[in-house]
Scaffold this active site. Structure first.
Site, PDB file in Angstrom:
ATOM      1  N   HIS A 127       0.831  -1.198   0.000  1.00 25.01           N
ATOM      2  CA  HIS A 127       0.000   0.000   0.000  1.00 25.01           C
ATOM      3  C   HIS A 127       0.871   1.256   0.000  1.00 25.01           C
ATOM      4  CE1 HIS A 127      -2.808   2.898   2.228  1.00 25.01           C
ATOM      5  NE2 HIS A 127      -3.261   2.783   1.015  1.00 25.01           N
ATOM      6  N   GLU A 138      -4.846   8.292   6.554  1.00 24.84           N
ATOM      7  CA  GLU A 138      -5.810   7.443   5.857  1.00 24.84           C
ATOM      8  C   GLU A 138      -6.304   6.313   6.767  1.00 24.84           C
ATOM      9  OE1 GLU A 138      -6.097   4.626   1.832  1.00 24.84           O
ATOM     10  OE2 GLU A 138      -4.211   5.635   2.350  1.00 24.84           O
ATOM     11  N   GLU A 163       1.768   2.048  -3.512  1.00 24.74           N
ATOM     12  CA  GLU A 163       0.665   2.657  -4.260  1.00 24.74           C
ATOM     13  C   GLU A 163       0.724   4.176  -4.153  1.00 24.74           C
ATOM     14  OE1 GLU A 163      -3.917   3.624  -3.587  1.00 24.74           O
ATOM     15  OE2 GLU A 163      -3.393   1.552  -3.083  1.00 24.74           O
ATOM     16  N   HIS A 164       1.073   4.681  -2.972  1.00 27.19           N
ATOM     17  CA  HIS A 164       1.193   6.129  -2.777  1.00 27.19           C
ATOM     18  C   HIS A 164       2.473   6.675  -3.409  1.00 27.19           C
ATOM     19  CE1 HIS A 164      -1.931   7.066   0.446  1.00 27.19           C
ATOM     20  NE2 HIS A 164      -2.073   5.758   0.241  1.00 27.19           N
TER      21      HIS A 164
END
Length: 460
Positions: A81, A161, A84-85
């Site tokens: 994840h 997040e 992904e950023h």
């Protein structure tokens, strides 16, 4: 470029994971209603699948990597994840502003999604801007720099997040449910990591994860809309060569092996997360079937009948007849070697125990009494209509190609999927419901409760 042709419409087309050799190996998978689906395996092991849609003025392109949160080693938890950023933060050729303006300047959009078994980076643009989108997406995936300052600042963004998700009790309930049902299986870990793992992972750990998993042989490019397959293949090949130089020859990375569902618990468990919420969020479920199980079409019909729409049993019994919930539905998730099925309702805390009993009772009725022909046809019709309507969008078609390649290992055209769905029988649905009920059941609840007493009745 070596070319092969597909079989008749409706028949599954196998997607072999074999080396192309020195020349790209291209197969036509489907020709239906003017749309043409083709697949090319490049000498580097990268794969390109496209669906040319006549009359479309837009196109969606995605780059899939067959790595998800389940693939993280200890010390790398949260890295998938994190990437992904970070891949939007800059490459050797572009900074974050360059990436953002490339799409904004043409009215396009770009995004990414991290899953438990794969990650996707995608963009939707006008057909004339597809070369730019392929250039930028490929650059991001192959040439990210993972700058230390960007890493530090993005860590805080991800923590925010996670905090946002933790503030949503429905999200918490679903996350806890997956952890509970899948037990110690790596699929039970949260996709985004936890605050502790995000704080613990270092830039070097994420870089190791990136270099280990993001290689040409692991990449699958899919595109749908107004496009030419050969042009897309040439663009992908050129961008990969720009990033890696002499790519050499390699076989595509092997797919995950499927099999009997693993993970899960030997006995059912109840988990209550105490929160001072106005609603209780209740989930009941058990392990399901794998993504390649032929019964996935039967499970889709079961899900439609049980909790997939306004005419479903859960909606009618819990909301329409009794007014006990606004949101009530069933769902399933399927992976290479595991999966789960769940029932969800958001309701008054005072009614949560009653709602849990009612939801389970509907699954029990389905397993014991089955369903009549009218209900079966309504469920099949819901799935068939949803499939065809969904394919009006190039993004849905792009996703279908990626899952065909990475998950199922075969391509089924629309006629083939409709044939499988329409062949499901009432007895098959009833039998599958009974099998699911034979497995240990678990219940996850978020709400103002101090113990699990109101919910243990749904356990075996």
């Amino acid at each position: 470029m070596t070319a092969q042709h597909a079989g008749p419409s409706g028949a599954p087309v196998e997607l072999p994971v074999v080396a192309a050799g020195r020349e790209p190996l291209t197969t036509t998978l489907s020709e239906q209603d003017g749309a043409v689906v083709r697949r090319t395996v490049l000498p580097s092991g990268a794969r390109v699948l496209t669906e040319a849609m006549p009359g479309q003025r837009s196109a969606t392109v995605g780059c899939w990597v067959g790595v998800g949160s389940r693939d993280e080693d200890r010390g790398h938890f949260g890295s998938t994840h994190f990437l992904e950023h970070l891949l939007f933060k800059g490459t050797e050729r572009r900074d974050a502003m360059d990436i953002a303006t490339a799409f904004d300047a043409v009215g396009g959009e770009a995004n990414a999604a991290t899953g438990k078994e794969h990650t996707t980076y995608y963009a939707r643009v006008l057909d004339a801007d597809l070369p730019m989108a392929i250039d930028v997406v490929t650059d991001m995936v192959t040439s990210a720099v993972l700058d230390e300052d960007d890493f530090t600042s993005e860590r805080e963004v991800i923590l925010e997040e996670l905090a946002m998700n933790d503030d949503d009790p429905a999200d918490v309930a679903h996350e806890k449910f997956a952890e509970l049902v899948l037990g110690a299986h790596p699929l039970g870990r949260p996709i985004g990591g936890t605050p502790d793992t995000i704080r613990a992972v270092g830039r070097g750990d994420v870089w190791e994860h990136y270099r280990a998993h993001y290689r040409p042989s692991t990449l699958v490019f899919t595109a749908a809309g107004g496009l030419d397959h050969d042009e897309v293949v040439d663009l992908v090949q050129a961008e990969l060569s720009r990033a890696a130089g002499d790519l050499g020859e390699a076989a595509p990375a092997p797919r995950r092996t499927g099999g009997t569902p693993s993970g899960g618990l030997e006995r059912g468990q109840a988990l209550v997360v105490e929160r001072s919420t106005e609603q209780a969020h209740v989930l009941i479920g058990m392990t399901g079937i794998t993504a390649t199980d032929e019964r996935r079409f039967q499970l889709s019909v079961l899900n439609a009948v049980l909790g997939g729409g306004m005419s479903s049993r859960l909606f009618q019994e819990v909301r329409e007849k009794r007014g006990l919930a606004y949101s009530v539905y069933s769902f399933n998730a399927n992976y290479a070697d595991s999966g789960y099925v769940g029932l969800y309702a958001g309701c008054s805390p005072a009614k949560a125990g009653q709602v849990a009993d009612l939801m389970l009772a509907e699954l029990v009725k389905l397993a014991q009494d089955g369903l009549d022909s009218e209900e079966l046809q309504r469920g099949i019709g819901q799935l068939a209509g949803g499939l065809v309507l969904g394919l009006e969008d190039s993004g849905s078609r792009m996703n279908r190609l990626g899952k065909s390649e990475l998950v199922h290992g075969q391509f089924l055209d629309v006629d083939g999927v409709l044939q499988r769905v329409r062949s499901v029988t009432a007895e098959e649905v009833r039998t599958l419901a009974g099998e699911l009920l034979s497995r240990p059941r678990s219940v996850a609840v978020v709400g103002p409760f101090s113990d699990d007493t109101p919910f243990t009745g749904v356990l075996q």
